[in-house]
Design a protein around this motif. Structure first.
Motif, mmCIF file in Angstrom:
data_model
loop_
_atom_site.group_PDB
_atom_site.id
_atom_site.type_symbol
_atom_site.label_atom_id
_atom_site.label_comp_id
_atom_site.label_asym_id
_atom_site.label_seq_id
_atom_site.Cartn_x
_atom_site.Cartn_y
_atom_site.Cartn_z
ATOM 1 N N ASP A 293 1.241 -1.077 -0.069
ATOM 2 C CA ASP A 293 0.451 0.070 0.307
ATOM 3 C C ASP A 293 0.972 1.426 -0.064
ATOM 4 O OD1 ASP A 293 1.107 -0.920 2.590
ATOM 5 O OD2 ASP A 293 -1.059 0.630 3.832
ATOM 6 N N THR A 294 1.867 0.852 -0.238
ATOM 7 C CA THR A 294 2.438 2.515 -0.997
ATOM 8 C C THR A 294 2.913 2.315 -2.040
ATOM 9 O OG1 THR A 294 5.115 1.149 -0.866
ATOM 10 C CG2 THR A 294 3.879 1.921 1.701
ATOM 11 N N VAL A 295 3.784 3.929 -2.622
ATOM 12 C CA VAL A 295 4.065 3.935 -4.014
ATOM 13 C C VAL A 295 4.846 3.730 -4.407
ATOM 14 C CG1 VAL A 295 4.526 6.384 -6.229
ATOM 15 C CG2 VAL A 295 2.194 6.358 -3.914
ATOM 16 N N ASP A 296 6.349 3.376 -3.371
ATOM 17 C CA ASP A 296 7.415 2.514 -3.692
ATOM 18 C C ASP A 296 7.350 1.543 -3.721
ATOM 19 O OD1 ASP A 296 10.335 2.955 -3.236
ATOM 20 O OD2 ASP A 296 10.276 1.677 -1.831
ATOM 21 N N THR A 297 6.246 0.782 -3.164
ATOM 22 C CA THR A 297 6.445 -1.058 -3.537
ATOM 23 C C THR A 297 5.719 -0.870 -4.950
ATOM 24 O OG1 THR A 297 6.080 -1.192 -0.444
ATOM 25 C CG2 THR A 297 5.617 -2.558 -2.022
ATOM 26 N N GLN A 298 4.423 -0.422 -4.635
ATOM 27 C CA GLN A 298 3.815 -0.434 -6.180
ATOM 28 C C GLN A 298 4.942 -0.370 -7.533
ATOM 29 O OE1 GLN A 298 1.055 -1.980 -7.134
ATOM 30 N NE2 GLN A 298 0.871 -2.072 -5.226
ATOM 31 N N HIS A 344 4.951 10.178 -13.593
ATOM 32 C CA HIS A 344 7.103 9.822 -12.475
ATOM 33 C C HIS A 344 7.265 8.186 -12.901
ATOM 34 C CE1 HIS A 344 5.747 12.397 -9.739
ATOM 35 N NE2 HIS A 344 4.617 12.325 -9.799
ATOM 36 N N THR A 345 6.488 7.827 -14.181
ATOM 37 C CA THR A 345 7.256 6.244 -15.006
ATOM 38 C C THR A 345 6.375 5.934 -15.734
ATOM 39 O OG1 THR A 345 7.993 4.006 -14.207
ATOM 40 C CG2 THR A 345 6.014 4.587 -13.376
ATOM 41 N N GLY A 347 3.982 4.298 -18.559
ATOM 42 C CA GLY A 347 2.996 4.335 -18.508
ATOM 43 C C GLY A 347 2.527 2.891 -18.521
ATOM 44 N N LEU A 348 2.803 2.258 -19.442
ATOM 45 C CA LEU A 348 3.158 0.549 -18.957
ATOM 46 C C LEU A 348 2.591 -0.233 -17.979
ATOM 47 C CD1 LEU A 348 5.215 -0.540 -22.138
ATOM 48 C CD2 LEU A 348 2.686 -1.154 -21.905
ATOM 49 N N ALA A 349 3.910 0.067 -16.990
ATOM 50 C CA ALA A 349 3.581 0.480 -15.855
ATOM 51 C C ALA A 349 2.986 0.585 -14.731
ATOM 52 C CB ALA A 349 5.025 0.687 -14.782
ATOM 53 N N ILE A 350 1.475 0.917 -15.502
ATOM 54 C CA ILE A 350 0.790 1.768 -14.601
ATOM 55 C C ILE A 350 -0.537 1.197 -14.804
ATOM 56 C CG2 ILE A 350 -0.734 3.782 -13.714
ATOM 57 C CD1 ILE A 350 1.414 5.982 -15.006
ATOM 58 N N PRO A 351 -0.936 0.079 -13.335
ATOM 59 C CA PRO A 351 -2.572 -0.785 -14.143
ATOM 60 C C PRO A 351 -3.833 0.240 -13.793
ATOM 61 C CG PRO A 351 -1.505 -0.874 -11.364
ATOM 62 C CD PRO A 351 -0.275 0.231 -12.265
ATOM 63 N N GLU A 385 2.867 17.369 -12.442
ATOM 64 C CA GLU A 385 4.230 18.041 -11.404
ATOM 65 C C GLU A 385 3.046 19.121 -10.732
ATOM 66 O OE1 GLU A 385 6.501 19.133 -14.477
ATOM 67 O OE2 GLU A 385 8.109 18.235 -13.774
ATOM 68 N N GLY A 386 1.761 19.247 -11.124
ATOM 69 C CA GLY A 386 0.751 20.267 -10.206
ATOM 70 C C GLY A 386 0.622 21.496 -11.256
ATOM 71 N N HIS A 387 1.288 21.237 -12.293
ATOM 72 C CA HIS A 387 1.313 22.734 -12.977
ATOM 73 C C HIS A 387 0.287 22.729 -13.784
ATOM 74 C CE1 HIS A 387 3.104 25.790 -15.522
ATOM 75 N NE2 HIS A 387 2.065 24.955 -16.842
ATOM 76 N N ILE A 388 -0.509 23.765 -13.827
ATOM 77 C CA ILE A 388 -1.865 23.893 -14.612
ATOM 78 C C ILE A 388 -1.790 24.868 -15.756
ATOM 79 C CG2 ILE A 388 -3.809 25.032 -14.019
ATOM 80 C CD1 ILE A 388 -3.538 24.538 -11.677
ATOM 81 N N SER A 389 -2.743 23.691 -16.789
ATOM 82 C CA SER A 389 -2.750 24.597 -18.069
ATOM 83 C C SER A 389 -3.708 24.496 -18.350
ATOM 84 C CB SER A 389 -2.503 23.701 -18.961
ATOM 85 O OG SER A 389 -1.247 22.460 -18.474
ATOM 86 N N HIS A 390 -5.007 25.747 -19.427
ATOM 87 C CA HIS A 390 -5.806 25.391 -19.805
ATOM 88 C C HIS A 390 -5.830 24.712 -21.723
ATOM 89 C CE1 HIS A 390 -7.104 28.645 -17.132
ATOM 90 N NE2 HIS A 390 -6.035 28.833 -17.194
#
Ligand SMILES: *Cc1c(COP(=O)(O)O)cnc(C)c1O
Ligand code: SF4
Length: 432
Positions: A293-298, A344-345, A347-351, A385-390
């Motif tokens: 249940d942590t970002v690091d482990t996932q 951050h990594t 897209g293939l790694a993201i379930p 990163e929290g950057h806001i765009s229109h």
């Protein structure tokens, strides 16, 4: 001591977990020398040997794991309700002395399983959606076919824990024929998911009978196999099995790695053999408190999967099944994890993070919301990163037809966020 008093005690003092283990776990080879000195390589590499030598009682378990008399009494109570079964191979991956070891947590019973909780017996209403015994037809184009309730290992977080009471059945050829018959009569079924229990507990010839019968149905395009064998007993993925599977493609195999420590050379080898036999391997993990249940482990898990050429497919919110309450996490945890991965990594790694809804309403994806506000003309979005765009919303294209069923939800504020200002200069205006 009565069951009630033990449970009352558990509520008062949950088992303590020290975050750092004092000593590293035994390596699998040291484990073998210590506990199975007389077992030959041929035996250790034979899945039948592991299956026959599974650890299925608390007494047996206490040869490997230090348990006090009191703990033994408790765990016997637990295993009377929810049985225990671990393969020697899977046991060799654990830090046996650490009650919080993420591999151990998945296999060794906990007294928390019988503490009163909010779980249900069959939250997914699989019994209700069965069209014939063993066949669940919930979504339009795919069915779930359950051939057996036997598994190589009994995972403490299992959704089908309720089935363990019935203990060790395999559907008879006549029952399997009824399932096949339903599929033959139902042309919209283009995807058959053989799940369990674990279908690889069937012998290879038994499984072949089912696969070849399915392959004779013209509208069945793909066959999926749901199995935890690559993780808990990779030796099962032998040449005979792979040669058989290669005849009945396209086959997609979904397995169930939950923690990077499970991705051993043996497990990666099993996935590699499947891939070479033309079987696509994907992973469905379950989000479990204290396990992953942590970002690091996932991140470690999903990077390890990609290195083993396995695609992370689903990350399941833990189903609300009786006896699994101690593994549950709030959905914010899953959302934080996905948010910590996206961008951050690879897209293939993201379930896909999904909830399988109670009462058989199906799987729904949960995603962190990146759209802060939305009008007809534009979307105000944030990146990882929290950057806001229109983003200007193109207008002229005709809208695709709406799906026939279902309700389209109105645009909403990001989950758990309130928006007061949506300018980059003023990010403080957006707060979790
Ligand atoms: C999960 C599930 C499926 C398969 O769903 P996918 O999203 O296609 O992987 C099919 N039937 C049932 C009953 C299920 O629970
Ligand atoms: S392998 Fe799957 S079905 Fe079997 S006990 Fe584990 S989670 Fe449950």
């Amino acid at each position: 001591m009565t069951e009630e008093s033990l449970i009352a005690e558990d509520k008062a003092e949950p088992p303590s977990c020290s975050p750092e283990a004092d000593e590293p776990p035994l390596s699998p080879s040291v484990f073998r020398r210590k506990f199975y000195p007389d077992v030959s390589d041929a035996q250790w590499n034979d899945w039948r040997w592991h299956f026959r030598n599974r650890i299925t009682s608390v007494e047996d378990l206490s040869r490997f794991i230090p348990l006090t008399v009191k703990e033994r009494t408790r765990l016997k109570l637990v295993s009377a309700r929810f049985p225990l079964a671990v393969t020697p191979y899977y046991l060799s991956l654990m830090d046996l002395d650490d009650p919080c070891d993420p591999v151990r947590l998945q296999a060794v019973p906990s007294s928390l399983e019988v503490a009163a909780g909010a779980g249900h017996e069959d939250p997914l209403a699989e019994e209700r959606d069965s069209v014939v015994p063993g066949l669940v037809h919930r979504y339009p184009d795919r069915v779930l076919m359950v051939l057996t309730d036997i598994c190589a290992m009994l995972c403490r977080h299992c959704t089908r824990k309720r089935e363990w009471h019935h203990g060790g059945w395999i559907h008879t050829p006549a029952e399997i024929e009824r399932m096949l018959d339903y599929i033959r009569r139902t042309p919209q079924v283009r995807d058959v998911i053989i799940s369990g229990g674990d279908p690889l507990t069937l012998s290879t010839p038994q499984l072949e009978k089912v696969l070849s019968a399915l392959r004779q149905i013209p509208h069945v395009e793909i066959i999926r196999i749901g199995t935890r064998f690559p993780v808990v007993l990779p030796q099962r993925i032998d040449e005979e099995l792979c040669a058989m599977l290669s005849k009945y493609g396209p086959i997609w195999l979904n397995t169930h790695f939950n923690h990077p420590n499970e991705i051993t050379p043996e497990a990666a080898g099993a996935c590699d053999r499947l891939l070479r036999a033309g079987v696509q391997v994907n992973n469905q993990s379950v989000l479990l408190r204290g396990v992953n249940d942590t970002v690091d482990t996932q991140l470690k898990l999903c990077h390890g999967l990609l290195r083993a050429k396995v695609r992370p497919y689903y990350l399941f919110q833990c189903d609300q099944v009786q006896g699994t309450e101690y593994f549950w996490t709030p959905v914010e945890v899953g959302l934080r994890i996905i948010e910590g991965m996206r961008g951050h990594t690879s897209g293939l790694a993201i379930p896909n993070y999904v909830i399988d809804l109670p009462d058989g309403r199906g799987k729904i994806p949960l995603t962190p919301n990146y759209v802060l506000t939305r009008t007809d003309h534009e979307l105000v979005v944030r990146n990882y990163e929290g950057h806001i765009s229109h983003f200007t919303n193109p207008k002229s294209a005709p809208l695709p037809r709406k799906p026939k069923v279902g309700v389209t939800a109105p645009p909403q504020l990001p989950f758990g966020w309130t928006v007061t200002e949506v300018k980059n200069e003023d990010r403080a205006g957006i707060r979790p």
